[in-house]
Structure formats: structure tokens, C-alpha cells
Design a protein around this motif. Structure first.
Motif, PDB file in Angstrom:
ATOM      1  N   ASN A 109       0.783  -1.237   0.000  1.00  0.00           N
ATOM      2  CA  ASN A 109       0.000   0.000   0.000  1.00  0.00           C
ATOM      3  C   ASN A 109       0.815   1.288   0.000  1.00  0.00           C
ATOM      4  N   PHE A 110       1.985   1.255   0.603  1.00  0.00           N
ATOM      5  CA  PHE A 110       2.681   2.525   0.827  1.00  0.00           C
ATOM      6  C   PHE A 110       4.018   2.670   0.099  1.00  0.00           C
ATOM      7  N   ASP A 111       4.706   1.561  -0.163  1.00  0.00           N
ATOM      8  CA  ASP A 111       6.046   1.696  -0.736  1.00  0.00           C
ATOM      9  C   ASP A 111       6.018   2.329  -2.128  1.00  0.00           C
ATOM     10  N   GLY A 112       4.961   2.037  -2.916  1.00  0.00           N
ATOM     11  CA  GLY A 112       4.856   2.594  -4.272  1.00  0.00           C
ATOM     12  C   GLY A 112       4.766   4.118  -4.259  1.00  0.00           C
ATOM     13  N   PRO A 113       3.737   4.687  -3.583  1.00  0.00           N
ATOM     14  CA  PRO A 113       3.626   6.153  -3.542  1.00  0.00           C
ATOM     15  C   PRO A 113       4.867   6.828  -2.952  1.00  0.00           C
ATOM     16  N   MET A 114       5.456   6.197  -1.915  1.00  0.00           N
ATOM     17  CA  MET A 114       6.632   6.819  -1.296  1.00  0.00           C
ATOM     18  C   MET A 114       7.830   6.789  -2.241  1.00  0.00           C
ATOM     19  N   THR A 115       7.969   5.695  -2.989  1.00  0.00           N
ATOM     20  CA  THR A 115       9.079   5.604  -3.955  1.00  0.00           C
ATOM     21  C   THR A 115       8.941   6.685  -5.023  1.00  0.00           C
ATOM     22  N   GLN A 116       7.702   7.004  -5.400  1.00  0.00           N
ATOM     23  CA  GLN A 116       7.495   8.097  -6.367  1.00  0.00           C
ATOM     24  C   GLN A 116       8.078   9.402  -5.828  1.00  0.00           C
ATOM     25  N   ILE A 117       7.865   9.659  -4.557  1.00  0.00           N
ATOM     26  CA  ILE A 117       8.411  10.890  -3.967  1.00  0.00           C
ATOM     27  C   ILE A 117       9.940  10.833  -3.916  1.00  0.00           C
ATOM     28  N   PHE A 118      10.458   9.703  -3.430  1.00  0.00           N
ATOM     29  CA  PHE A 118      11.917   9.607  -3.242  1.00  0.00           C
ATOM     30  C   PHE A 118      12.677   9.649  -4.564  1.00  0.00           C
ATOM     31  N   THR A 119      12.011   9.242  -5.639  1.00  0.00           N
ATOM     32  CA  THR A 119      12.703   9.235  -6.926  1.00  0.00           C
ATOM     33  C   THR A 119      12.267  10.396  -7.816  1.00  0.00           C
ATOM     34  N   GLY A 120      11.426  11.282  -7.268  1.00  0.00           N
ATOM     35  CA  GLY A 120      11.014  12.462  -8.031  1.00  0.00           C
ATOM     36  C   GLY A 120      10.088  12.147  -9.185  1.00  0.00           C
ATOM     37  N   ARG A 121       9.263  11.106  -9.031  1.00  0.00           N
ATOM     38  CA  ARG A 121       8.391  10.700 -10.138  1.00  0.00           C
ATOM     39  C   ARG A 121       6.905  10.813  -9.804  1.00  0.00           C
ATOM     40  N   VAL A 122       6.563  11.766  -8.988  1.00  0.00           N
ATOM     41  CA  VAL A 122       5.144  11.961  -8.688  1.00  0.00           C
ATOM     42  C   VAL A 122       4.475  12.590  -9.910  1.00  0.00           C
ATOM     43  N   GLY A 123       3.369  11.977 -10.352  1.00  0.00           N
ATOM     44  CA  GLY A 123       2.661  12.465 -11.547  1.00  0.00           C
ATOM     45  C   GLY A 123       2.129  13.881 -11.351  1.00  0.00           C
ATOM     46  N   GLN A 124       2.002  14.615 -12.426  1.00  0.00           N
ATOM     47  CA  GLN A 124       1.534  16.003 -12.366  1.00  0.00           C
ATOM     48  C   GLN A 124       0.035  16.085 -12.094  1.00  0.00           C
ATOM     49  N   HIS A 125      -0.746  15.204 -12.711  1.00  0.00           N
ATOM     50  CA  HIS A 125      -2.199  15.309 -12.607  1.00  0.00           C
ATOM     51  C   HIS A 125      -2.765  14.130 -11.825  1.00  0.00           C
ATOM     52  N   ARG A 126      -2.563  14.159 -10.570  1.00  0.00           N
ATOM     53  CA  ARG A 126      -3.034  13.041  -9.760  1.00  0.00           C
ATOM     54  C   ARG A 126      -4.471  13.295  -9.307  1.00  0.00           C
ATOM     55  N   ASN A 127      -5.237  12.218  -9.208  1.00  0.00           N
ATOM     56  CA  ASN A 127      -6.603  12.359  -8.689  1.00  0.00           C
ATOM     57  C   ASN A 127      -6.572  12.348  -7.159  1.00  0.00           C
ATOM     58  N   LYS A 128      -7.754  12.515  -6.575  1.00  0.00           N
ATOM     59  CA  LYS A 128      -7.872  12.592  -5.111  1.00  0.00           C
ATOM     60  C   LYS A 128      -7.313  11.333  -4.440  1.00  0.00           C
ATOM     61  N   HIS A 129      -7.640  10.197  -5.025  1.00  0.00           N
ATOM     62  CA  HIS A 129      -7.185   8.932  -4.457  1.00  0.00           C
ATOM     63  C   HIS A 129      -5.651   8.884  -4.422  1.00  0.00           C
ATOM     64  N   GLY A 130      -5.038   9.317  -5.525  1.00  0.00           N
ATOM     65  CA  GLY A 130      -3.584   9.319  -5.601  1.00  0.00           C
ATOM     66  C   GLY A 130      -2.958  10.277  -4.598  1.00  0.00           C
ATOM     67  N   GLN A 131      -3.610  11.426  -4.408  1.00  0.00           N
ATOM     68  CA  GLN A 131      -3.105  12.398  -3.422  1.00  0.00           C
ATOM     69  C   GLN A 131      -3.182  11.824  -2.010  1.00  0.00           C
ATOM     70  N   ASN A 132      -4.332  11.221  -1.701  1.00  0.00           N
ATOM     71  CA  ASN A 132      -4.488  10.624  -0.373  1.00  0.00           C
ATOM     72  C   ASN A 132      -3.451   9.532  -0.140  1.00  0.00           C
ATOM     73  N   ALA A 133      -3.183   8.739  -1.171  1.00  0.00           N
ATOM     74  CA  ALA A 133      -2.203   7.652  -1.022  1.00  0.00           C
ATOM     75  C   ALA A 133      -0.833   8.212  -0.668  1.00  0.00           C
ATOM     76  N   LEU A 134      -0.482   9.350  -1.245  1.00  0.00           N
ATOM     77  CA  LEU A 134       0.809   9.973  -0.919  1.00  0.00           C
ATOM     78  C   LEU A 134       0.829  10.460   0.527  1.00  0.00           C
ATOM     79  N   ILE A 135      -0.257  11.101   0.944  1.00  0.00           N
ATOM     80  CA  ILE A 135      -0.292  11.663   2.303  1.00  0.00           C
ATOM     81  C   ILE A 135      -0.341  10.548   3.351  1.00  0.00           C
ATOM     82  N   ILE A 136      -1.222   9.575   3.123  1.00  0.00           N
ATOM     83  CA  ILE A 136      -1.353   8.501   4.118  1.00  0.00           C
ATOM     84  C   ILE A 136      -0.089   7.635   4.129  1.00  0.00           C
TER      85      ILE A 136
END
Ligand SMILES: [Zn+2]
Length: 263
Positions: free
Chosen positions: A118-145
């Protein structure tokens, strides 16, 4: 001849050295024994995510910053003996025993895999600078949680079970099992994550020390590499807990919360 002997001695020393899992077990159990003295005799540890008391075979080492992210660190950092993968990731024990809720098996591999899934994917996006530009609400929540879950584990690794057993620990443990929806009553302060570009300087101190904690009123600002997030905190975990006095100043009083939802 003497060279061979020295090598043999070294090999024996390596075998005798406790594994990382054993080292973490000893450290975490000694800390937990301050609240639950019989865990040593019963050979148990509390999983700081689900709250179950389990024997060693149901735990495994979790790399708090995922191995996927760690592998993308700059080559100089990866080759530096002062910053091996375990140091760059930070480590903690999480359970591996299937999770049941109201009699139904809802996840087969325990909190260790739950975090990975649940969490390693979204966190890896942050650590590698690959967070998508147009994320939906679900994607945003996944990053925060995901950020809340990781910051919580980092605080437990640093300050021990007091973080788990205070009232805010219960809130964060519950949030851990709701990876896409915020728990009712979680303040707006805790529903935001701030992140920057990944670090690239091999001499940056974050490689050896990826987590930083700044205490605030009823919260802690946790920095994990290139992101920061506020974590709710019922009490300052650095303030000693009084265990032997009947009447203690309010800030020293502590009533551990062992609530769990799982069997
Ligand atoms: Zn668990």
C-alpha cells in the motif's frame, strides 16, 4: 599460515554476530518491556502497526524507505561503506502473520507486506522524483497517508513504543489500515505532505540520517529525505514516563493503549 588463521577468526566472528533481525528484536523488546515486562519471558514482541503480540517467527525486517527507492540512490552513496542500504532505508520489525478482521482473513502476509503493497509505491514516487503532475484525489491521499505511515514507523524506530501506545499512536495505527481514506477526526494539519526534488549530493547528511523530528504543540514535523509531514502526537515521547509514583505531574502520567482490531 597466520593469514589463514586471521581469516578463519573473522569468519567465526561474523557467524557469532547477531543478525539485523535479532538486533532489532533485542532493542525493541527491551523498550517494550518498560510497559509490558513479561514480553521477555514470553518471547513476544508487539507489532507496532497492528498491535498483536507475536513470537519472533512472525516478524521480519522492514526497510522503512523501500528497497526500490534505495536502489536508485546515487552510485557514490551506494558504494560508500558509511551508508549501506540498511542505514539509508532505516529498519524496523513488522509482523508477517496473516491479518484477520471480524473472523475474515483480509491480508495474508501481515503488516510487513501490507506496508509494501500500500505505501512503498507512492513513497518511492516521492523519493525518486516521479510523482505524476495530474493526480486524482485517491492518488493524493495515497501519498499523504503513505507519508503518515512512514513517518509513524520512523518515530517508533527512533523513540520506541511510547509512540505506539499513546492515544495518537492508536489513531495512526488505524490510519495505517485505511490507505486511501482519512480517519474521522484527523485534523487538516495532518492531511498535507510537502515534498521537493530528490537529493543528489553524495555528501548530503540525509543518506546517513534520513529522518528528522521537530516537536511542536501536539504534533511532530517529520522529515523523511525529501518530504515533510506533520504527525499527531498526544505527548512528547522524550519526556520520561513515571511508573512508580502514584501522584505524578500530568505531563509524566501515561496510560498505554493496547487496543487492536486484529486476531
Ligand atoms: Zn502487524
Amino acid at each position: 599460515m597466520s593469514g589463514t588463521l586471521i581469516e578463519a577468526d573473522t569468519a567465526i566472528a561474523d557467524i557469532d554476530r547477531p543478525s539485523l533481525k535479532e538486533q532489532l528484536w533485542q532493542k525493541m523488546q527491551a523498550d517494550l518491556a518498560k510497559f509490558v515486562p513479561d514480553v521477555v519471558e514470553r518471547n513476544r514482541l508487539m507489532c507496532c502497526a497492528c498491535g498483536r503480540f507475536l513470537p519472533p517467527e512472525h516478524f521480519d525486517v522492514d526497510h522503512m524507505i523501500s528497497q526500490r527507492a534505495i536502489k536508485r540512490d546515487p552510485i557514490e552513496v551506494r558504494e560508500n561503506p558509511a551508508t549501506p542500504a540498511n542505514v539509508r532505508a532505516g529498519t524496523i520489525l513488522l509482523c508477517t502473520k496473516p491479518l484477520h478482521y471480524r473472523g475474515a482473513r483480509f491480508y495474508s502476509n501481515g503488516c510487513n507486506s501490507w506496508k509494501g503493497k500500500n505505501f512503498d509505491g507512492p513513497m518511492t514516487q516521492i523519493f525518486t522524483g516521479r510523482v505524476g503532475q495530474h493526480r486524482n484525489k485517491h492518488g493524493q491521499n495515497a501519498l499523504i497517508i503513505g507519508g503518515l505511515a512512514l513517518a509513524y514507523l520512523a518515530m517508533v524506530a527512533k523513540f520506541g513504543y511510547v509512540v505506539t501506545l499513546m492515544q495518537s499512536g492508536l489513531v495512526l495505527r488505524e490510519q495505517f489500515f485505511n490507505p486511501s481514506r482519512f480517519r474521522n477526526g484527523l485534523g487538516t494539519k495532518f492531511k498535507a505532505i510537502f515534498f521537493g526534488q530528490p537529493h543528489t549530493d553524495p555528501d548530503d547528511p540525509i543518506w546517513a540520517n534520513p529522518f528528522r523530528f521537530e516537536f511542536d504543540e501536539q504534533s511532530c514535523l517529520v522529515t523523511v529525505r525529501n518530504f515533510v509531514i506533520y504527525l499527531p502526537l498526544s505527548r512528547d515521547p522524550r519526556v520520561p514516563i513515571a511508573r512508580h509514583l502514584k501522584l505524578v505531574p500530568r505531563r509524566h502520567a501515561f496510560r498505554p493503549n493496547f487496543d487492536i482490531w486484529f486476531t
